[in-house]
Design a protein around this motif. Structure first.
Motif, PDB file in Angstrom:
ATOM      1  N   LEU A 146       0.836  -1.203   0.000  1.00  0.00           N
ATOM      2  CA  LEU A 146       0.000   0.000   0.000  1.00  0.00           C
ATOM      3  C   LEU A 146       0.872   1.256   0.000  1.00  0.00           C
ATOM      4  N   PHE A 147       1.933   1.257   0.818  1.00  0.00           N
ATOM      5  CA  PHE A 147       2.834   2.401   0.869  1.00  0.00           C
ATOM      6  C   PHE A 147       3.541   2.601  -0.470  1.00  0.00           C
ATOM      7  N   THR A 148       3.999   1.506  -1.074  1.00  0.00           N
ATOM      8  CA  THR A 148       4.694   1.600  -2.363  1.00  0.00           C
ATOM      9  C   THR A 148       3.749   2.096  -3.449  1.00  0.00           C
ATOM     10  N   LEU A 149       2.484   1.668  -3.393  1.00  0.00           N
ATOM     11  CA  LEU A 149       1.494   2.134  -4.364  1.00  0.00           C
ATOM     12  C   LEU A 149       1.287   3.640  -4.238  1.00  0.00           C
ATOM     13  N   ALA A 150       1.258   4.140  -3.008  1.00  0.00           N
ATOM     14  CA  ALA A 150       1.104   5.588  -2.796  1.00  0.00           C
ATOM     15  C   ALA A 150       2.296   6.347  -3.393  1.00  0.00           C
ATOM     16  N   ILE A 151       3.507   5.820  -3.191  1.00  0.00           N
ATOM     17  CA  ILE A 151       4.703   6.454  -3.754  1.00  0.00           C
ATOM     18  C   ILE A 151       4.630   6.459  -5.281  1.00  0.00           C
ATOM     19  N   PHE A 183      -1.831   7.352   0.967  1.00  0.00           N
ATOM     20  CA  PHE A 183      -1.017   7.644   2.152  1.00  0.00           C
ATOM     21  C   PHE A 183      -1.901   7.708   3.397  1.00  0.00           C
ATOM     22  N   GLY A 184      -3.102   8.268   3.251  1.00  0.00           N
ATOM     23  CA  GLY A 184      -4.032   8.313   4.375  1.00  0.00           C
ATOM     24  C   GLY A 184      -4.450   6.919   4.812  1.00  0.00           C
ATOM     25  N   GLU A 185      -4.712   6.029   3.834  1.00  0.00           N
ATOM     26  CA  GLU A 185      -5.072   4.644   4.166  1.00  0.00           C
ATOM     27  C   GLU A 185      -3.929   3.947   4.893  1.00  0.00           C
ATOM     28  N   TYR A 186      -2.706   4.234   4.449  1.00  0.00           N
ATOM     29  CA  TYR A 186      -1.555   3.596   5.103  1.00  0.00           C
ATOM     30  C   TYR A 186      -1.417   4.071   6.549  1.00  0.00           C
ATOM     31  N   LEU A 187      -1.586   5.382   6.776  1.00  0.00           N
ATOM     32  CA  LEU A 187      -1.469   5.905   8.131  1.00  0.00           C
ATOM     33  C   LEU A 187      -2.560   5.349   9.049  1.00  0.00           C
ATOM     34  N   GLN A 209       4.979  -4.149  15.285  1.00  0.00           N
ATOM     35  CA  GLN A 209       4.698  -4.050  13.848  1.00  0.00           C
ATOM     36  C   GLN A 209       5.049  -2.664  13.315  1.00  0.00           C
ATOM     37  N   GLN A 210       4.743  -1.632  14.100  1.00  0.00           N
ATOM     38  CA  GLN A 210       5.087  -0.278  13.682  1.00  0.00           C
ATOM     39  C   GLN A 210       6.593  -0.108  13.555  1.00  0.00           C
ATOM     40  N   SER A 211       7.322  -0.741  14.468  1.00  0.00           N
ATOM     41  CA  SER A 211       8.778  -0.651  14.419  1.00  0.00           C
ATOM     42  C   SER A 211       9.327  -1.238  13.125  1.00  0.00           C
ATOM     43  N   ARG A 212       8.708  -2.318  12.657  1.00  0.00           N
ATOM     44  CA  ARG A 212       9.186  -2.959  11.433  1.00  0.00           C
ATOM     45  C   ARG A 212       8.882  -2.099  10.194  1.00  0.00           C
ATOM     46  N   GLN A 213       7.990  -1.138  10.310  1.00  0.00           N
ATOM     47  CA  GLN A 213       7.655  -0.271   9.184  1.00  0.00           C
ATOM     48  C   GLN A 213       8.685   0.839   8.978  1.00  0.00           C
ATOM     49  N   GLY A 214       9.581   1.004   9.935  1.00  0.00           N
ATOM     50  CA  GLY A 214      10.650   1.985   9.782  1.00  0.00           C
ATOM     51  C   GLY A 214      10.112   3.408   9.681  1.00  0.00           C
ATOM     52  N   GLU A 215      10.589   4.175   8.675  1.00  0.00           N
ATOM     53  CA  GLU A 215      10.247   5.577   8.507  1.00  0.00           C
ATOM     54  C   GLU A 215       9.031   5.799   7.601  1.00  0.00           C
ATOM     55  N   ARG A 216       8.333   4.728   7.265  1.00  0.00           N
ATOM     56  CA  ARG A 216       7.239   4.869   6.303  1.00  0.00           C
ATOM     57  C   ARG A 216       6.148   5.817   6.806  1.00  0.00           C
ATOM     58  N   ALA A 217       5.778   5.741   8.067  1.00  0.00           N
ATOM     59  CA  ALA A 217       4.719   6.607   8.591  1.00  0.00           C
ATOM     60  C   ALA A 217       5.136   8.073   8.501  1.00  0.00           C
ATOM     61  N   VAL A 272       7.279   9.410   6.374  1.00  0.00           N
ATOM     62  CA  VAL A 272       7.264   9.794   4.963  1.00  0.00           C
ATOM     63  C   VAL A 272       5.829  10.021   4.484  1.00  0.00           C
ATOM     64  N   ALA A 273       4.900   9.156   4.929  1.00  0.00           N
ATOM     65  CA  ALA A 273       3.505   9.281   4.517  1.00  0.00           C
ATOM     66  C   ALA A 273       2.917  10.613   4.986  1.00  0.00           C
ATOM     67  N   ARG A 274       3.233  11.020   6.214  1.00  0.00           N
ATOM     68  CA  ARG A 274       2.711  12.294   6.722  1.00  0.00           C
ATOM     69  C   ARG A 274       3.290  13.465   5.937  1.00  0.00           C
ATOM     70  N   GLU A 275       4.568  13.415   5.683  1.00  0.00           N
ATOM     71  CA  GLU A 275       5.204  14.494   4.936  1.00  0.00           C
ATOM     72  C   GLU A 275       4.654  14.599   3.512  1.00  0.00           C
ATOM     73  N   GLU A 276       4.404  13.440   2.894  1.00  0.00           N
ATOM     74  CA  GLU A 276       3.865  13.437   1.529  1.00  0.00           C
ATOM     75  C   GLU A 276       2.445  13.990   1.500  1.00  0.00           C
ATOM     76  N   ARG A 277       1.655  13.668   2.497  1.00  0.00           N
ATOM     77  CA  ARG A 277       0.289  14.199   2.540  1.00  0.00           C
ATOM     78  C   ARG A 277       0.297  15.718   2.698  1.00  0.00           C
ATOM     79  N   GLU A 278       1.197  16.228   3.495  1.00  0.00           N
ATOM     80  CA  GLU A 278       1.310  17.678   3.655  1.00  0.00           C
ATOM     81  C   GLU A 278       1.744  18.337   2.343  1.00  0.00           C
ATOM     82  N   ARG A 279       2.651  17.690   1.635  1.00  0.00           N
ATOM     83  CA  ARG A 279       3.132  18.250   0.370  1.00  0.00           C
ATOM     84  C   ARG A 279       2.063  18.192  -0.707  1.00  0.00           C
TER      85      ARG A 279
END
Length: 332
Positions: free
Chosen positions: A69-74, A89-93, A103-111, A113-120
């Motif tokens: 889902l995150f890769t699809l948003a990118i 990105f909203g669905e991913y968040l 599980q969140q820890s395994r997602q690394g920096e994706r969350a 990045v998703a917030r920053e992309e939504r703001e942009r």
């Protein structure tokens, strides 16, 4: 093994059989999802977003995963589909918030990045507002890019991707009206659509009573002319018989004296002559009436307002002891 144990074993095997049968199918879907994701990711990295993004989307549909889902948003963000990327990105968040800390820890920096992309992306997302014209028939269907638009969303700005969108309307029983709308990044556009109404049903019988009367009068007029012509021809035929069997033709000084054959022909000619005269009179009157009715008929759309496009009026032109004169007056 006791009988009871055999029953338990048989029952367990019965329950496990469907699971065993489903496992290969699930494995096949998982393999297909992985293959699609890898192919889509390769196309995305090569800049082939029109091929890569749909492949990643199908992979996520077959086997929903946060990473897909995150890769699809990118991918959609790079493709310029800013509204779709913003939504993904909203669905991913939303999914990220439901994960356990591990599980969140395994997602690394994706969350992050998703917030920053939504703001942009937020100011770049176009909004398209579609509305129906006043008086549009109830039940009119509006579609955008082949998908029906909920009536509650009409006249409301809806996020859409930049580019061209095909919008159509269709009233119940009516033809489809279609238009293409271009919208740019960050643009907010309002469009009032058109609606092609269903064809108006023809009145019962297909023609107006006035036109029907004109056709009847015309038919009577034609019949009268035919009758007058036939009886007129018979009268002329009888005239030659009278000339051969009356007056000097039979040695009589009185031209009105006739032999029996001449007398019969004379009486017959008198009758057919009268019928011919009446026939021609009826014929001319019928055709004249038909012409007046047709020439003074109001045009469609004007009858309801009581107006006509011609200044001809039919009626009684004169009346007196000698009779009544019926006709038409006005300007054509």
């Amino acid at each position: 093994m006791t009988r009871r144990l055999r029953r338990i074993a048989s029952f367990a095997a019965f329950l496990l059989c469907p699971l065993a049968a489903a496992t290969p199918a699930a494995a096949q879907e998982s393999a297909a999802a992985e293959a699609l994701f890898n192919r889509g990711l390769a196309d995305m990295e090569a800049g082939k977003y029109e091929a890569g993004c749909p492949a990643i989307a199908e992979s996520h549909r077959l086997e929903p995963k946060p990473g897909a889902l995150f890769t699809l948003a990118i991918c959609e963000s790079r493709w310029g589909r800013v509204a779709s990327a913003f939504k993904r990105f909203g669905e991913y968040l939303a999914l990220h918030e439901q994960m356990t800390p591990a599980q969140q820890s395994r997602q690394g920096e994706r969350a992050k990045v998703a917030r920053e992309e939504r703001e942009r992306l937020a100011p770049l997302v176009p909004e398209l507002s579609l509305s129906l014209p006043p008086g549009a028939p109830a039940g009119t269907v509006v579609k955008r890019d082949g998908e029906a638009v909920d009536a509650a969303l009409l006249s409301t700005g809806v996020p859409v991707d930049p580019g061209e969108h095909v919008v159509s309307t269709q009233a119940p029983g009516g033809p489809v009206w279609e238009t293409r709308i271009q919208i740019a990044e960050g643009e907010k556009k309002r469009v009032e659509l058109q609606v092609s109404r269903a064809p108006t049903a023809a009145p019962s019988g297909g023609i107006s009573g006035r036109r029907a009367a004109a056709y009847v009068a015309g038919g009577v007029g034609l019949a009268g002319l035919v009758l007058g012509g036939v009886t007129g021809a018979l009268t002329l035929g009888k005239k030659s018989v009278v000339e051969e069997h009356c007056g000097s033709a039979i040695g009589q000084s009185d031209e009105t004296a006739c032999d029996p054959m001449g007398l019969a022909a004379s009486e017959s000619a008198s009758t057919t002559g009268l019928v011919s005269t009446i026939g021609f009179g009826v014929g001319l009157a019928g055709l004249g009436t038909a012409a007046v009715l047709l020439l003074t008929e109001p045009e469609q759309g004007e009858a309801a307002a009581g107006a006509t496009s011609r200044r001809i009026r039919a009626g009684v032109l004169a009346a007196g002891p000698g009779g009544v004169l019926i006709g038409a007056r006005g300007a054509w």
